[in-house]
Design an enzyme around this catalytic site. Structure first.
Site, mmCIF file in Angstrom:
data_model
loop_
_atom_site.group_PDB
_atom_site.id
_atom_site.type_symbol
_atom_site.label_atom_id
_atom_site.label_comp_id
_atom_site.label_asym_id
_atom_site.label_seq_id
_atom_site.Cartn_x
_atom_site.Cartn_y
_atom_site.Cartn_z
ATOM 1 C CD GLU A 212 -3.193 -1.040 1.985
ATOM 2 O OE1 GLU A 212 -3.252 -0.159 2.848
ATOM 3 O OE2 GLU A 212 -4.129 -1.856 1.791
ATOM 4 C CD GLU B 250 -3.700 -5.956 3.029
ATOM 5 O OE1 GLU B 250 -4.568 -5.187 3.483
ATOM 6 O OE2 GLU B 250 -2.477 -5.758 3.148
#
Ligand code: AHR
Length: 502
Positions: free
Chosen positions: A173, A303
């Site tokens: 991220e 995720e």
């Protein structure tokens, strides 16, 4: 009656076991307490890993485990987590609850956990706050079988032989907690950092995963790929996979809703938001296809899962939530979507394995409970390493008003190595059973059996009632008609698997 068409002669791709992968972060009670209790714990353990949890996970056939984060990865300095435990750094876990991280679970322990689980390893490196040297030395420490400072260090720490790193993530991220970067900047960093993620053993190359988008941020993926593929045609952007993170959040961030206490609207909204995964992966793959014409790079949904308000009374930084039949549906829907895109999705990792978000296992001290999501994973593991076959189901819309309408059923089908056909289905309706006629093209159905996970929509397992939701043998009628059709009625709010011998 709905018609389900399955054509076993039309194989659409191979379902890699990694589509049912897991994720474990140094977050809340996932690693500590959930998986690792330490060698001196009263809780039965093998080399510090909880025996009850490992045994339960083995039944899922966990194919791959991602670690150490998540946001934690871009703050993790791996050398803090090796060597004698008494000398390991004690520090603050800034992202997750501000608790003390004593680094007693580090690289050697992760490799030991994966050995016990019999799964592949997915290590996520630190780009946000780590150096190129640090990343390159970590890879050397884990995988080099020769004379070098890091290989010597590993041996000194008791691991004579290197481990296998199957996947290595270059940052996590990086558009957010991993450095708040802009895509072009990350693209340049990716090119640089990945250069030093060396494969030392070409019989066991490391697959490199580039940080992809947050949900529908298509611009991120497009710009990163453009930067990485520039002038690098034969190397396929220097990557084997690009990630996508998408959570099912059934409400605004400040009020995501309770895991246990929800109404019919939230049920349908949750499932509708889950179905958005189909659009997301389709669009992300379309972008990937523009750059990766040879299909060498896979999409990695590393995720996914539900994200609700934390359970009352628990540390808000620990992201602890319960899991109901709603989560069972979310798992079944997503796993069906991943199967259907198995030609381009190479891995998917539910967030997270134990005690965090859509966990498959919850623990409370020495107690352990398997969630409904666990049972769906177990039911679906027949798809691992099977071939996806063409399937389609006629559906109708169910739900409440417009924004809460969803198709009633989702499905996917595969043929396993033993020749058996497995069809997994989800019935999204809260109250409507569906009569389904499944038609298997050019196939003689010799026998059929079915399993089901079902219950009232709020049903869940807890420490006093751990088996409210389990996999049960389907006790409804399964009728073989004309030798190639199977008729049955699928109950509302359920996940089912048909297994056919043909
Ligand atoms: O899974 C929890 C967090 O969600 C991860 O640390 C991060 O990558 C994502 O935002």
């Amino acid at each position: 009656m709905l018609k389900l068409y399955v054509n076993p002669g039309n194989k659409k791709g191979h379902i890699r076991p990694e589509l049912q992968g897991h994720f474990s972060e140094h977050l809340g009670r996932c690693i500590y307490e959930g998986l690792y209790v330490g060698e001196n714990s009263d809780i039965p353990n093998e080399n510090g890993m909880r025996k009850d949890v490992v045994n339960a996970l083995k039944e899922l056939k966990v194919p791959v485990l991602r670690w150490p984060g998540g946001c934690f990865a871009d703050e993790y300095h791996w050398k803090d987590g090796i060597g004698p435990k008494e000398t390991r750094k004690r520090m603050v876990n800034t992202h997750w609850g501000g608790v003390v991280e004593d680094n007693s679970f580090g690289t050697n322990e992760f490799m030991e956990l994966c050995r016990q689980l019999g799964c592949k390893t997915y290590v996520n490196g630190n780009v946000g706050s780590g150096t190129v040297q640090e990343m390159s030395e970590w890879v050397e420490y884990m995988t080099f079988d020769g004379v070098s400072p890091m290989a010597e260090l590993r041996k000194k720490n008791g691991a004579e032989k290197p481990w296998k790193v199957d996947y290595f993530g270059v940052g996590n991220e990086n558009w957010g907690c991993g450095g708040n970067m802009l895509p072009e900047y990350y693209g340049h960093l990716y090119r640089r950092y990945q250069t030093y993620v060396r494969t030392y053993d070409w019989e066991r190359p490391i697959a490199k995963i580039c940080c992809g988008s947050n949900a529908a941020d298509y611009e991120w993926e497009d710009t990163v790929l453009k930067t990485c593929f520039k002038g690098a045609e034969p190397q396929h952007g220097f990557m084997d996979g690009i990630s996508l993170h998408y959570y099912t959040v059934p409400g605004p961030w400040e009020c995501k809703g309770s895991a246990l206490d929800f109404d019919e609207k939230r049920w349908y909204l949750t499932l509708k938001k889950t179905l958005f995964m189909e659009e997301l992966v389709t669009k992300q793959i379309a972008i990937l296809n523009r750059y990766d014409k040879d299909h060498k790079v896979g999409l990695v949904v590393d995720e996914w899962g539900t994200w609700y308000d934390v359970e009352k009374g628990t540390n808000p930084g620990f992201l602890y939530q319960q899991s109901t039949m709603r989560d069972a549906l979310v798992a079944g829907i997503n796993l069906n979507i991943f199967n259907k895109h198995c030609d381009r999705i190479i891995m998917a990792n539910i967030a997270q394995m134990v005690n965090v978000l859509q966990a498959v296992i919850l623990t409370d001290k020495e107690k352990m409970v398997k969630t409904p999501t666990y049972h769906v994973f177990k039911m679906y593991n027949v798809h691992q390493d099977a071939d996806l076959i063409d399937s389609f189901i006629e559906t109708e819309e169910v739900g409440l008003e417009k924004e809460y309408m969803v198709p009633c059923i989702t499905e996917s089908a595969s043929v396993a190595k033993d020749g058996k056909i497995n069809v997994t289905l989800t019935n999204l309706s809260i109250d409507k059973d569906y009569e389904i006629e499944s038609i298997f093209t050019d196939t003689e159905v010799k026998s059929v059996e079915a399993e089901i996970v079902t219950g009232e929509i709020h049903d869940h397992n807890n420490f006093t009632d751990p088996e409210r939701i389990v996999i049960r043998k389907f006790d409804g009628e399964l009728k073989i008609v004309d030798g190639s059709k199977v008729k049955f009625t699928m109950p509302a709010a359920s996940v089912m698997k048909l297994t056919l011998t043909v």
